[in-house]
Structure formats: structure tokens, C-alpha cells
Design a protein around this motif. Structure first.
Motif, PDB file in Angstrom:
ATOM      1  N   LEU A  22       0.802  -1.146   0.079  1.00 52.56           N
ATOM      2  CA  LEU A  22       0.215  -0.198  -0.063  1.00 52.56           C
ATOM      3  C   LEU A  22       0.791   1.281   0.049  1.00 52.56           C
ATOM      4  O   LEU A  22       1.908   1.254   0.811  1.00 52.56           O
ATOM      5  N   ILE A  26      -2.294   5.905   1.596  1.00 57.77           N
ATOM      6  CA  ILE A  26      -3.461   5.161   1.493  1.00 57.77           C
ATOM      7  C   ILE A  26      -3.602   4.272   2.705  1.00 57.77           C
ATOM      8  O   ILE A  26      -4.687   3.693   2.982  1.00 57.77           O
ATOM      9  N   ARG A  27      -2.408   4.070   3.452  1.00 60.48           N
ATOM     10  CA  ARG A  27      -2.726   3.206   4.535  1.00 60.48           C
ATOM     11  C   ARG A  27      -3.595   3.547   5.649  1.00 60.48           C
ATOM     12  O   ARG A  27      -4.363   2.382   5.860  1.00 60.48           O
ATOM     13  N   ASP A  29      -6.579   5.169   5.433  1.00 61.30           N
ATOM     14  CA  ASP A  29      -7.708   4.808   4.841  1.00 61.30           C
ATOM     15  C   ASP A  29      -8.076   3.482   4.561  1.00 61.30           C
ATOM     16  O   ASP A  29      -9.280   2.964   4.882  1.00 61.30           O
ATOM     17  N   TRP A  30      -6.887   2.485   4.154  1.00 67.54           N
ATOM     18  CA  TRP A  30      -7.342   1.195   3.989  1.00 67.54           C
ATOM     19  C   TRP A  30      -7.799   0.541   5.533  1.00 67.54           C
ATOM     20  O   TRP A  30      -8.330  -0.308   5.611  1.00 67.54           O
ATOM     21  N   ALA A 139     -12.236  -6.172   2.139  1.00 63.49           N
ATOM     22  CA  ALA A 139     -11.409  -4.724   2.396  1.00 63.49           C
ATOM     23  C   ALA A 139     -10.094  -5.163   2.813  1.00 63.49           C
ATOM     24  O   ALA A 139      -9.329  -4.320   1.952  1.00 63.49           O
ATOM     25  N   PHE A 143      -6.597  -3.806  -2.266  1.00 63.63           N
ATOM     26  CA  PHE A 143      -5.534  -3.440  -3.154  1.00 63.63           C
ATOM     27  C   PHE A 143      -4.624  -4.520  -3.620  1.00 63.63           C
ATOM     28  O   PHE A 143      -3.620  -4.273  -4.291  1.00 63.63           O
ATOM     29  N   LEU A 160     -10.394   3.558  -3.901  1.00 63.16           N
ATOM     30  CA  LEU A 160     -10.844   3.550  -2.519  1.00 63.16           C
ATOM     31  C   LEU A 160     -12.329   4.332  -2.262  1.00 63.16           C
ATOM     32  O   LEU A 160     -13.173   3.987  -1.644  1.00 63.16           O
TER      33      LEU A 160
END
Length: 239
Positions: A22, A26-27, A29-30, A139, A143, A160
Motif C-alpha cells: 500500500l 493510502i494506509r 484509509d485502508w 476490504a 488493493f 478507495l
């Protein structure tokens, strides 16, 4: 990479590979997306956890996640009989990952994110619900099926956003009232259009009008524009 649930749950190296793939931005939000899978299963979400989501949604606030971690930890210590305890531990990891992504000093352990996938799946065991397990796994692997996201932050963010809109239409909009009895794809054909409106910077009224038209004309339901405005606000918050 093997992606069977029991592998992810028990093999931290798989969780490490998922997390390291990732982009840094983005981490949070992920991680927040994985945590949010439990929102509809936890009767009373601890305030310290619900307060974490707005921090995740605003990059300028990521540095606040350190203090939020402390609040979540204190809640866990003061409520030792809280179930599932893995949910609290998962929220702590999400706060750690969010703070680490801020680039501030005194970061948490760099491998904090490696344990999110495993712990999230372990937390689902308390509910014994196949739908939740699938939501969490989806989820986690969001990615992992496309390596291009690691080097393309814009594409990752759009992907996302698309997923979050899909979630809102399914969990919050749900004009037919079937999200607990039918397959997950019931409203997915509407996601591209709503996603397009968001990307075109449409305002809440435009989005609400389209949702209202979909539920009244396409589905024949007696929806209200007021509810659609509420849904539009939710969608715009995740933009």
C-alpha cells in the motif's frame, strides 16, 4: 500470494505483504476501511473509536491519531470485559498506522500494520457471521489484486473512493431495505454514476436528486429527498 482466509488469519507474513504493497498515503484509509466493516455489528461503538474516523478522513489530522490511540487504549484498560477484545486491539493498530503515515516523530512500531489483516479476521470470529467475514476479507484484499496501486496514488485513491461510495449505497442508502438478506451487488450498478458525479464535483443537491430519481423512478420506491440529501452528505465527506 495465497489469499484463503485461514492463511491471512494465521500467517503474519501475508499481512505484511498486503500492508507493504500500500502507498503510505493510502494506509490510514485502508486500515479505517477494514475497521469500519464492524460498524454495523457493534451495538455501541466506543466514542474513542468513532472519533478516529474523522481523523483518518483528514490527512492534516493524522498526527492526532497518537492521542486517539491513547484514548482507545485507556478505554480497553477500563473495560477489560469488552467483547470482542480483538476489535479494540484492531482499532489501536489503525490509530498507530494513521499516526505513522503522518510522518511525525515518535512513531509507533513500523510493523503495526502487518497485524491488521490477521487481527481483523480473528475479530470476526466473535460474531460468527459469514457476511462479516467476507466484508472484512474483501476490504483487506482491496488493493492486493492489482499491483499498480503501489505506484499510482491517484488510482488508489479513486479506487478507495469508489469502494466507499459502494458501501454507503449498500449500508446507508439501501432504498429497498434488503442489505441484510440479499447479495452484496444489489446497488453496484449505480456506483459508477454516483462516483462520476463526485469526481465531477457535483454538489449535494445534484447527488441527492439523482439518488432520489433512482429510488423512485428506477425502483418504484417512495423515497424522500431529505434522506437522499443525508446520503449525499455522507458521500461527499469521503471525497
Amino acid at each position: 500470494m495465497k489469499t484463503k482466509q485461514y492463511d491471512i488469519k494465521n500467517n503474519i507474513k501475508i499481512g505484511q505483504e498486503i500492508f507493504e504493497n500500500l502507498p503510505n498515503d493510502i494506509r490510514p484509509d485502508w486500515a479505517g476501511l477494514v475497521l469500519s466493516r464492524f460498524d454495523y455489528y457493534i451495538k455501541d461503538i466506543p466514542i474513542s473509536i468513532s472519533e478516529l474516523y474523522p481523523i483518518i478522513d483528514d490527512k492534516d489530522r493524522w498526527k492526532e491519531a497518537h492521542e486517539q490511540f491513547t484514548k482507545i487504549r485507556v478505554f480497553g484498560l477500563e473495560n477489560k470485559n469488552y467483547e470482542p477484545d480483538n476489535y479494540i486491539r484492531l482499532a489501536e493498530l489503525v490509530a498507530k498506522v494513521t499516526y505513522n503515515a503522518s510522518g511525525q516523530s515518535a512513531s509507533f512500531d513500523s510493523d503495526s500494520g502487518h497485524y491488521i489483516a490477521s487481527l481483523a479476521l480473528k475479530a470476526t470470529e466473535y460474531f460468527d457471521d459469514n457476511r462479516l467475514e467476507e466484508e472484512v476479507k474483501s476490504a483487506i484484499l482491496l488493493f492486493s489484486r492489482n499491483k499498480k496501486f503501489k505506484d499510482n496514488l491517484t488510482a488508489a485513491k479513486d479506487f478507495l473512493l469508489y469502494k466507499k461510495i459502494d458501501d454507503i449505497l449498500w449500508f446507508d442508502w439501501d432504498p429497498i431495505g434488503i442489505n441484510d438478506i440479499t447479495p452484496r451487488d444489489e446497488y453496484q450498478s449505480y456506483v459508477p454514476e454516483i462516483f462520476g458525479l463526485v469526481k465531477a464535483k457535483s454538489d449535494r443537491q445534484e447527488i441527492a436528486n439523482r439518488l432520489h430519481k433512482l429510488e423512485t423512478e428506477n425502483m418504484g420506491m417512495s423515497g424522500t429527498i431529505e434522506n437522499c440529501l443525508t446520503i449525499a452528505d455522507k458521500i461527499l465527506k469521503v471525497r
